[in-house]
Design a protein around this motif. Sequence first.
Motif, PDB file in Angstrom:
ATOM      1  N   LYS A 199       0.842  -1.197   0.000  1.00 30.12           N
ATOM      2  CA  LYS A 199       0.000   0.000   0.000  1.00 30.12           C
ATOM      3  C   LYS A 199       0.879   1.250   0.000  1.00 30.12           C
ATOM      4  CE  LYS A 199      -2.340  -0.660   3.758  1.00 30.12           C
ATOM      5  NZ  LYS A 199      -3.236  -0.177   4.828  1.00 30.12           N
ATOM      6  N   GLN A 200       1.955   1.213   0.773  1.00 31.28           N
ATOM      7  CA  GLN A 200       2.851   2.363   0.824  1.00 31.28           C
ATOM      8  C   GLN A 200       3.612   2.526  -0.483  1.00 31.28           C
ATOM      9  OE1 GLN A 200       4.324   1.377   5.142  1.00 31.28           O
ATOM     10  NE2 GLN A 200       4.643   3.563   4.765  1.00 31.28           N
ATOM     11  N   MET A 201       3.930   1.424  -1.133  1.00 29.31           N
ATOM     12  CA  MET A 201       4.534   1.508  -2.462  1.00 29.31           C
ATOM     13  C   MET A 201       3.599   2.231  -3.423  1.00 29.31           C
ATOM     14  SD  MET A 201       5.643  -1.593  -5.011  1.00 29.31           S
ATOM     15  CE  MET A 201       5.807  -1.286  -6.776  1.00 29.31           C
ATOM     16  N   ALA A 202       2.294   1.963  -3.301  1.00 29.82           N
ATOM     17  CA  ALA A 202       1.317   2.634  -4.157  1.00 29.82           C
ATOM     18  C   ALA A 202       1.322   4.141  -3.927  1.00 29.82           C
ATOM     19  CB  ALA A 202      -0.074   2.062  -3.916  1.00 29.82           C
ATOM     20  N   MET A 203       1.605   4.571  -2.689  1.00 32.11           N
ATOM     21  CA  MET A 203       1.730   5.998  -2.424  1.00 32.11           C
ATOM     22  C   MET A 203       2.967   6.560  -3.122  1.00 32.11           C
ATOM     23  SD  MET A 203      -0.967   6.524  -0.555  1.00 32.11           S
ATOM     24  CE  MET A 203      -1.645   5.282  -1.705  1.00 32.11           C
ATOM     25  N   ILE A 238      -4.002   6.599   1.938  1.00 30.17           N
ATOM     26  CA  ILE A 238      -4.279   7.896   1.316  1.00 30.17           C
ATOM     27  C   ILE A 238      -3.034   8.779   1.405  1.00 30.17           C
ATOM     28  CG2 ILE A 238      -5.880   9.842   1.217  1.00 30.17           C
ATOM     29  CD1 ILE A 238      -7.691   8.303   3.159  1.00 30.17           C
ATOM     30  N   SER A 239      -2.687   9.412   0.298  1.00 34.59           N
ATOM     31  CA  SER A 239      -1.579  10.372   0.284  1.00 34.59           C
ATOM     32  C   SER A 239      -2.044  11.745   0.768  1.00 34.59           C
ATOM     33  CB  SER A 239      -1.016  10.510  -1.135  1.00 34.59           C
ATOM     34  OG  SER A 239      -0.290   9.374  -1.505  1.00 34.59           O
ATOM     35  N   TYR A 240      -1.074  12.516   1.230  1.00 32.27           N
ATOM     36  CA  TYR A 240      -1.314  13.877   1.716  1.00 32.27           C
ATOM     37  C   TYR A 240      -2.377  13.867   2.820  1.00 32.27           C
ATOM     38  CZ  TYR A 240       1.063  14.528  -2.699  1.00 32.27           C
ATOM     39  OH  TYR A 240       1.963  14.414  -3.744  1.00 32.27           O
ATOM     40  N   ALA A 241      -2.251  12.891   3.701  1.00 34.65           N
ATOM     41  CA  ALA A 241      -3.233  12.705   4.768  1.00 34.65           C
ATOM     42  C   ALA A 241      -2.517  12.360   6.063  1.00 34.65           C
ATOM     43  CB  ALA A 241      -4.207  11.583   4.396  1.00 34.65           C
ATOM     44  N   ASP A 242      -3.162  12.704   7.185  1.00 36.51           N
ATOM     45  CA  ASP A 242      -2.659  12.282   8.485  1.00 36.51           C
ATOM     46  C   ASP A 242      -3.656  11.305   9.117  1.00 36.51           C
ATOM     47  OD1 ASP A 242      -4.772  13.769   9.563  1.00 36.51           O
ATOM     48  OD2 ASP A 242      -3.496  15.465  10.124  1.00 36.51           O
ATOM     49  N   HIS A 243      -3.384  10.899  10.356  1.00 34.01           N
ATOM     50  CA  HIS A 243      -4.235   9.876  10.973  1.00 34.01           C
ATOM     51  C   HIS A 243      -5.657  10.381  11.218  1.00 34.01           C
ATOM     52  CE1 HIS A 243      -2.719  12.244  14.306  1.00 34.01           C
ATOM     53  NE2 HIS A 243      -3.480  11.607  15.180  1.00 34.01           N
ATOM     54  N   ASN A 244      -5.814  11.695  11.416  1.00 36.17           N
ATOM     55  CA  ASN A 244      -7.169  12.239  11.584  1.00 36.17           C
ATOM     56  C   ASN A 244      -7.966  12.149  10.289  1.00 36.17           C
ATOM     57  OD1 ASN A 244      -7.193  13.242  14.409  1.00 36.17           O
ATOM     58  ND2 ASN A 244      -5.504  14.519  13.690  1.00 36.17           N
ATOM     59  N   ASP A 245      -7.303  12.416   9.167  1.00 36.08           N
ATOM     60  CA  ASP A 245      -7.968  12.285   7.868  1.00 36.08           C
ATOM     61  C   ASP A 245      -8.441  10.852   7.636  1.00 36.08           C
ATOM     62  OD1 ASP A 245      -7.427  14.990   7.168  1.00 36.08           O
ATOM     63  OD2 ASP A 245      -5.395  14.424   6.568  1.00 36.08           O
ATOM     64  N   PHE A 391      11.270   2.581  -1.410  1.00 39.09           N
ATOM     65  CA  PHE A 391      10.071   3.326  -1.781  1.00 39.09           C
ATOM     66  C   PHE A 391      10.178   4.793  -1.379  1.00 39.09           C
ATOM     67  CE2 PHE A 391       7.401  -0.755  -0.752  1.00 39.09           C
ATOM     68  CZ  PHE A 391       7.938  -1.396  -1.853  1.00 39.09           C
ATOM     69  N   PHE A 392      11.029   5.074  -0.369  1.00 40.92           N
ATOM     70  CA  PHE A 392      11.068   6.407   0.226  1.00 40.92           C
ATOM     71  C   PHE A 392      12.338   7.189  -0.144  1.00 40.92           C
ATOM     72  CE2 PHE A 392       8.842   3.308   2.810  1.00 40.92           C
ATOM     73  CZ  PHE A 392       7.578   3.879   2.912  1.00 40.92           C
ATOM     74  N   ARG A 393      13.185   6.625  -0.983  1.00 36.77           N
ATOM     75  CA  ARG A 393      14.462   7.273  -1.321  1.00 36.77           C
ATOM     76  C   ARG A 393      14.324   8.290  -2.449  1.00 36.77           C
ATOM     77  NH1 ARG A 393      18.416   4.866   1.472  1.00 36.77           N
ATOM     78  NH2 ARG A 393      18.154   2.659   2.034  1.00 36.77           N
ATOM     79  N   PHE A 394      13.259   8.228  -3.195  1.00 39.73           N
ATOM     80  CA  PHE A 394      13.175   9.037  -4.406  1.00 39.73           C
ATOM     81  C   PHE A 394      11.890   9.873  -4.420  1.00 39.73           C
ATOM     82  CE2 PHE A 394      15.518   5.134  -5.178  1.00 39.73           C
ATOM     83  CZ  PHE A 394      16.752   5.640  -5.559  1.00 39.73           C
ATOM     84  N   GLY A 395      11.494  10.320  -3.240  1.00 39.06           N
ATOM     85  CA  GLY A 395      10.304  11.147  -3.118  1.00 39.06           C
ATOM     86  C   GLY A 395       9.057  10.314  -2.869  1.00 39.06           C
ATOM     87  N   CYS A 396       8.399  10.594  -1.754  1.00 38.75           N
ATOM     88  CA  CYS A 396       7.164   9.886  -1.426  1.00 38.75           C
ATOM     89  C   CYS A 396       6.259  10.842  -0.649  1.00 38.75           C
ATOM     90  CB  CYS A 396       7.460   8.642  -0.583  1.00 38.75           C
ATOM     91  SG  CYS A 396       5.994   7.661  -0.182  1.00 38.75           S
ATOM     92  N   PRO A 397       4.999  10.985  -1.050  1.00 36.46           N
ATOM     93  CA  PRO A 397       4.102  11.899  -0.345  1.00 36.46           C
ATOM     94  C   PRO A 397       3.859  11.437   1.089  1.00 36.46           C
ATOM     95  CG  PRO A 397       3.156  11.216  -2.457  1.00 36.46           C
ATOM     96  CD  PRO A 397       4.334  10.324  -2.195  1.00 36.46           C
ATOM     97  N   PRO A 398       3.588  12.362   1.990  1.00 37.10           N
ATOM     98  CA  PRO A 398       3.105  11.941   3.315  1.00 37.10           C
ATOM     99  C   PRO A 398       1.806  11.165   3.132  1.00 37.10           C
ATOM    100  CG  PRO A 398       2.756  14.294   2.992  1.00 37.10           C
ATOM    101  CD  PRO A 398       3.593  13.828   1.854  1.00 37.10           C
ATOM    102  N   HIS A 399       1.584  10.178   3.978  1.00 38.61           N
ATOM    103  CA  HIS A 399       0.414   9.327   3.771  1.00 38.61           C
ATOM    104  C   HIS A 399       0.007   8.635   5.069  1.00 38.61           C
ATOM    105  CE1 HIS A 399       4.000   6.865   2.945  1.00 38.61           C
ATOM    106  NE2 HIS A 399       3.312   5.847   3.451  1.00 38.61           N
ATOM    107  N   ALA A 400      -1.198   8.105   5.056  1.00 40.58           N
ATOM    108  CA  ALA A 400      -1.749   7.413   6.221  1.00 40.58           C
ATOM    109  C   ALA A 400      -2.762   6.387   5.730  1.00 40.58           C
ATOM    110  CB  ALA A 400      -2.417   8.407   7.169  1.00 40.58           C
ATOM    111  N   GLY A 401      -3.063   5.418   6.591  1.00 38.10           N
ATOM    112  CA  GLY A 401      -4.006   4.382   6.173  1.00 38.10           C
ATOM    113  C   GLY A 401      -4.425   3.505   7.327  1.00 38.10           C
ATOM    114  N   ALA A 402      -5.198   2.477   7.000  1.00 35.40           N
ATOM    115  CA  ALA A 402      -5.734   1.588   8.024  1.00 35.40           C
ATOM    116  C   ALA A 402      -6.064   0.237   7.426  1.00 35.40           C
ATOM    117  CB  ALA A 402      -6.989   2.196   8.655  1.00 35.40           C
ATOM    118  N   GLY A 403      -6.176  -0.757   8.307  1.00 40.55           N
ATOM    119  CA  GLY A 403      -6.611  -2.091   7.925  1.00 40.55           C
ATOM    120  C   GLY A 403      -7.804  -2.482   8.780  1.00 40.55           C
ATOM    121  N   ILE A 404      -8.867  -2.967   8.138  1.00 37.32           N
ATOM    122  CA  ILE A 404     -10.117  -3.284   8.821  1.00 37.32           C
ATOM    123  C   ILE A 404     -10.308  -4.794   8.873  1.00 37.32           C
ATOM    124  CG2 ILE A 404     -12.623  -2.949   8.814  1.00 37.32           C
ATOM    125  CD1 ILE A 404     -12.181  -0.464   7.063  1.00 37.32           C
TER     126      ILE A 404
END
Length: 434
Positions: A199-203, A238-245, A391-404
């Motif tokens: 999922k983080q790779m997708a970000m 989700i990219s450009y999101a924090d845990h509240n989002d 995944f994080f060496r060449f630019g990666c947006p801030p992101h957050a997510g969850a598993g249900i």
Amino acid sequence: MNRILIKDAKAQGSGQVTLAGFIYNKRLHKGLAFIDLRDVSGVMQLVFEESNEAAFNVIKDLNLESVIKVNGELKEKPSRKGQEDAPKDYEMLVSGAEMLSAADENLPIHVLQKGDAEPDIDTRLNWRFLDLRQPEHLKIFKVWTEFERGLRAYCNAKDYTQIYTPTLMSTSSETGSEVFEVKYFDKKAYLGQSPQFYKQMAMSVGLEKVFMTGPVFRAEKSFTTRHVTEFTGWDFEISYADHNDVMNEEEQMIQSGFKAIKEKVDIDIEVPTLPFPRLTLKEVKEKLRANNIKTDGEEDLNPEEERGICEIIKKETGHDFLFVTEYPVSIRAFYHMRFEDRPEITKSFDLLYRGLEITTGAQREHHIDILEKQASEKNMNLEELADYLNFFRFGCPPHAGAGIGMARIIMKMLNLSSVKEAIFLPRDVKRLTP
């Protein structure tokens, strides 16, 4: 096969139709036989007249759970005394019948349950295909289907992209959980504990919003009503999101799932209102102590505490859901982001539903130097994590997510005694069959 479902026949109400299904119940009387026919949509009474010798002879010696096809005329079923105002129901006067599959006489478990005769959970799971023929048990998976349809509808409306990730991994994806090791040619591989890395790779790819559903494996020797070794997860990132989002997003997603069930399945459920209540872990502990509920340390919630705080919130707010936020670093994964001013606390959360944890989520650390440092602190092998860290060496947006945990939601929604009842074919420490 030219047949219609029982629910459609009842909606039609009259005329000639063809039905097919299982013999759910059978009653023989002088000159008549009454059979309750069951298909996936419901049950209808069939009336066989002994004078119709061809049709009567087909069913007179058949056992319960045999499969038949019948054709005949629909008729309104007479109302019982005192129930004249009840909705109309229909039966069929059978003109022709065909046996499709005969059942053995001695069923290992009865599909038609009477009183409190239901067998124990292990016996039911041993004969799962018969157990699930019971209409109430079969309904579990209608509920699950509609719930997932509602989640998917929300994601589609919000322009999420669905991804499909591998189950076989070269390294474990979570700390604190045992993994299943498998032989992969001349190497070792592991069954995925989570699709988290992908999922983080997708970000990093730039997809920005993704969701997926698939199997998750946990090699934990737990013998509780809430644990299995394989379950189906619903994950999103989700990219450009924090845990509240992410909490905002998840509560809307879940509400959409409940609405879908309410529209399509005949069960009594309450669609949750928004927003869901939110408390920090520290606030939860304080509230538990204020209500004379014993707490077990300050780092996490045990099952009794989860049930206790949900009962308190239900009384205070009427809500079945509760987000618990700000868990300590000590019990969270290395990739959870930490507060800059409180580095011992993560930007993470759990979602509780009726006393049970159903979700873990967080904002992820996306800075490569910090991520490597946090992985080292958790004694993770950086060489084994090399592909993930790239995944994080060449630019990666801030992101957050969850598993249900889907099965846990269904378990609590339907008041099932075990999460295994919510899974089509559960796997636990001892069970690999059927």
